[in-house]
Scaffold this motif. Structure first.
Motif, PDB file in Angstrom:
ATOM      1  N   TYR A 123      50.280  49.864  42.613  1.00  0.00           N
ATOM      2  CA  TYR A 123      51.318  49.367  41.700  1.00  0.00           C
ATOM      3  C   TYR A 123      50.914  49.724  40.268  1.00  0.00           C
ATOM      4  N   GLY A 124      51.876  50.303  39.530  1.00  0.00           N
ATOM      5  CA  GLY A 124      51.615  50.631  38.140  1.00  0.00           C
ATOM      6  C   GLY A 124      51.517  52.124  37.905  1.00  0.00           C
ATOM      7  N   PRO A 125      51.333  52.491  36.632  1.00  0.00           N
ATOM      8  CA  PRO A 125      51.064  51.563  35.519  1.00  0.00           C
ATOM      9  C   PRO A 125      52.310  50.815  35.060  1.00  0.00           C
ATOM     10  N   VAL A 126      52.088  49.602  34.605  1.00  0.00           N
ATOM     11  CA  VAL A 126      53.158  48.793  34.027  1.00  0.00           C
ATOM     12  C   VAL A 126      52.744  48.417  32.605  1.00  0.00           C
ATOM     13  N   PRO A 127      53.730  48.221  31.706  1.00  0.00           N
ATOM     14  CA  PRO A 127      53.381  47.850  30.329  1.00  0.00           C
ATOM     15  C   PRO A 127      52.780  46.448  30.253  1.00  0.00           C
ATOM     16  N   MET A 128      51.850  46.292  29.343  1.00  0.00           N
ATOM     17  CA  MET A 128      51.238  44.977  29.119  1.00  0.00           C
ATOM     18  C   MET A 128      50.895  44.874  27.637  1.00  0.00           C
ATOM     19  N   LEU A 129      50.628  43.678  27.179  1.00  0.00           N
ATOM     20  CA  LEU A 129      50.247  43.448  25.786  1.00  0.00           C
ATOM     21  C   LEU A 129      49.045  42.500  25.772  1.00  0.00           C
ATOM     22  N   PRO A 130      47.950  42.928  25.124  1.00  0.00           N
ATOM     23  CA  PRO A 130      46.736  42.093  25.103  1.00  0.00           C
ATOM     24  C   PRO A 130      46.739  41.101  23.943  1.00  0.00           C
ATOM     25  N   GLY A 131      45.572  40.554  23.646  1.00  0.00           N
ATOM     26  CA  GLY A 131      45.453  39.554  22.587  1.00  0.00           C
ATOM     27  C   GLY A 131      45.409  40.150  21.192  1.00  0.00           C
ATOM     28  N   LEU A 132      45.640  39.295  20.223  1.00  0.00           N
ATOM     29  CA  LEU A 132      45.540  39.680  18.824  1.00  0.00           C
ATOM     30  C   LEU A 132      44.092  40.057  18.476  1.00  0.00           C
ATOM     31  N   LYS A 133      43.904  40.725  17.354  1.00  0.00           N
ATOM     32  CA  LYS A 133      42.550  41.054  16.920  1.00  0.00           C
ATOM     33  C   LYS A 133      41.739  39.788  16.673  1.00  0.00           C
ATOM     34  N   SER A 134      42.414  38.754  16.240  1.00  0.00           N
ATOM     35  CA  SER A 134      41.724  37.487  16.004  1.00  0.00           C
ATOM     36  C   SER A 134      41.503  36.699  17.296  1.00  0.00           C
ATOM     37  N   TYR A 135      42.207  37.090  18.360  1.00  0.00           N
ATOM     38  CA  TYR A 135      42.043  36.499  19.692  1.00  0.00           C
ATOM     39  C   TYR A 135      41.923  37.636  20.708  1.00  0.00           C
ATOM     40  N   PRO A 136      40.859  38.397  20.649  1.00  0.00           N
ATOM     41  CA  PRO A 136      40.768  39.592  21.510  1.00  0.00           C
ATOM     42  C   PRO A 136      40.650  39.245  22.993  1.00  0.00           C
ATOM     43  N   THR A 137      41.280  40.086  23.788  1.00  0.00           N
ATOM     44  CA  THR A 137      41.135  39.956  25.237  1.00  0.00           C
ATOM     45  C   THR A 137      39.743  40.428  25.627  1.00  0.00           C
ATOM     46  N   PRO A 138      39.000  39.658  26.395  1.00  0.00           N
ATOM     47  CA  PRO A 138      37.646  40.083  26.784  1.00  0.00           C
ATOM     48  C   PRO A 138      37.688  41.344  27.640  1.00  0.00           C
ATOM     49  N   THR A 139      36.707  42.187  27.457  1.00  0.00           N
ATOM     50  CA  THR A 139      36.604  43.414  28.247  1.00  0.00           C
ATOM     51  C   THR A 139      35.392  43.347  29.163  1.00  0.00           C
ATOM     52  N   GLY A 140      35.475  44.076  30.266  1.00  0.00           N
ATOM     53  CA  GLY A 140      34.384  44.110  31.228  1.00  0.00           C
ATOM     54  C   GLY A 140      34.900  43.925  32.641  1.00  0.00           C
ATOM     55  N   LYS A 141      33.969  43.657  33.544  1.00  0.00           N
ATOM     56  CA  LYS A 141      34.309  43.428  34.949  1.00  0.00           C
ATOM     57  C   LYS A 141      34.311  41.927  35.218  1.00  0.00           C
ATOM     58  N   PHE A 142      35.411  41.460  35.790  1.00  0.00           N
ATOM     59  CA  PHE A 142      35.548  40.035  36.092  1.00  0.00           C
ATOM     60  C   PHE A 142      36.052  39.865  37.524  1.00  0.00           C
ATOM     61  N   HIS A 143      36.276  38.617  37.892  1.00  0.00           N
ATOM     62  CA  HIS A 143      36.866  38.304  39.191  1.00  0.00           C
ATOM     63  C   HIS A 143      37.944  37.238  38.988  1.00  0.00           C
ATOM     64  N   VAL A 144      38.936  37.284  39.847  1.00  0.00           N
ATOM     65  CA  VAL A 144      39.995  36.278  39.771  1.00  0.00           C
ATOM     66  C   VAL A 144      39.382  34.906  40.012  1.00  0.00           C
ATOM     67  N   LEU A 145      39.607  33.998  39.050  1.00  0.00           N
ATOM     68  CA  LEU A 145      39.045  32.651  39.134  1.00  0.00           C
ATOM     69  C   LEU A 145      40.011  31.675  39.807  1.00  0.00           C
ATOM     70  N   SER A 146      41.280  31.794  39.436  1.00  0.00           N
ATOM     71  CA  SER A 146      42.281  30.873  39.995  1.00  0.00           C
ATOM     72  C   SER A 146      43.672  31.433  39.750  1.00  0.00           C
ATOM     73  N   LYS A 147      44.649  30.851  40.415  1.00  0.00           N
ATOM     74  CA  LYS A 147      46.048  31.235  40.251  1.00  0.00           C
ATOM     75  C   LYS A 147      46.887  29.960  40.115  1.00  0.00           C
ATOM     76  N   VAL A 148      47.767  29.965  39.107  1.00  0.00           N
ATOM     77  CA  VAL A 148      48.649  28.810  38.892  1.00  0.00           C
ATOM     78  C   VAL A 148      50.060  29.350  38.688  1.00  0.00           C
ATOM     79  N   LYS A 149      50.960  28.959  39.551  1.00  0.00           N
ATOM     80  CA  LYS A 149      52.327  29.498  39.505  1.00  0.00           C
ATOM     81  C   LYS A 149      53.031  29.144  38.202  1.00  0.00           C
ATOM     82  N   ASN A 150      52.985  27.894  37.780  1.00  0.00           N
ATOM     83  CA  ASN A 150      53.661  27.455  36.547  1.00  0.00           C
ATOM     84  C   ASN A 150      52.664  26.711  35.661  1.00  0.00           C
TER      85      ASN A 150
END
Length: 209
Positions: A123-150
């Motif tokens: 699936y993809g690529p699809v457009p996305m938008l990350p965090g502001l420079k003052s709130y940067p999205t962390p980079t690196g390798k992670f794992h899914v921690l949890s899922k919340v529908k709403n």
């Protein structure tokens, strides 16, 4: 006859004396010398067993792939062997591409995201938008921690539908594609739903700058 017998007896005695003298080797009658011990034949030093010839090896089977040229020893002859390069997954996230299960890749600079299964894009690529420079999205390798529908953000007083958290406080979720987030990755409603339905807790998520 008597004279003849005496001559014969004298000859026999003389012969016996000669025999006894020859056996003693010392000229003493009646002493019989023991036979001299025979010298043991000199034995040549045993030579060390010859080393077995080195086994023929074939290093072609154990050569690394990824397009590298390696040397293969086949029957004493060295020949270059080219290994096929690993198939390009088409995403800039090697850790996500190496995952045997479901994984996600997000490219902050390109504003794109993908879903993969066994290293292949599903699936993809699809457009996305990350965090502001003052709130940067962390980079690196992670794992899914949890899922919340709403999910509801109490910090920013905003909804976060289809949230897939991969870092404490940061998630893929449905959000604006014109306004940068506070660290999360905004996806369209349709894309966020696909990410939510496809990813599972423990799946690899890689975010590259």
């Amino acid at each position: 006859m008597r004279t003849t017998k005496r001559l014969l007896a004298g000859s026999a005695a003389l012969a016996t004396t000669f025999v006894l003298t020859a056996c003693t080797g010392a000229g003493t009658p009646g002493a019989v010398a023991e036979p001299a011990a025979m010298a043991a034949p000199a034995l040549a030093p045993a030579s060390a067993p010859a080393a077995p010839p080195p086994p023929r090896t074939n290093t072609a089977a154990s050569a690394a792939s990824h397009g590298k040229v390696v040397s293969a020893t086949l029957h004493g002859t060295t020949k270059p062997v080219s290994q096929p390069a690993a198939k390009d997954s088409g995403v800039p996230c090697p850790a996500a591409a190496a995952s045997p299960g479901t994984s996600a890749c997000a490219d902050i600079s390109a504003h794109q995201a993908w879903l993969l299964q066994g290293g292949k894009v599903i699936y993809g690529p699809v457009p996305m938008l990350p965090g502001l420079k003052s709130y940067p999205t962390p980079t690196g390798k992670f794992h899914v921690l949890s899922k919340v529908k709403n999910f509801w953000s109490t910090e920013f007083k905003a909804p976060m539908p289809n949230s897939v958290f991969f870092y404490p406080g940061d998630a893929f979720h449905s959000g604006s594609l014109s306004q940068y987030s506070h660290g999360c990755i905004h996806l369209s409603p349709g894309a966020s739903l696909t990410f939510f339905d496809t990813l599972h807790v423990g799946d690899v998520v890689q975010v590259v700058p």
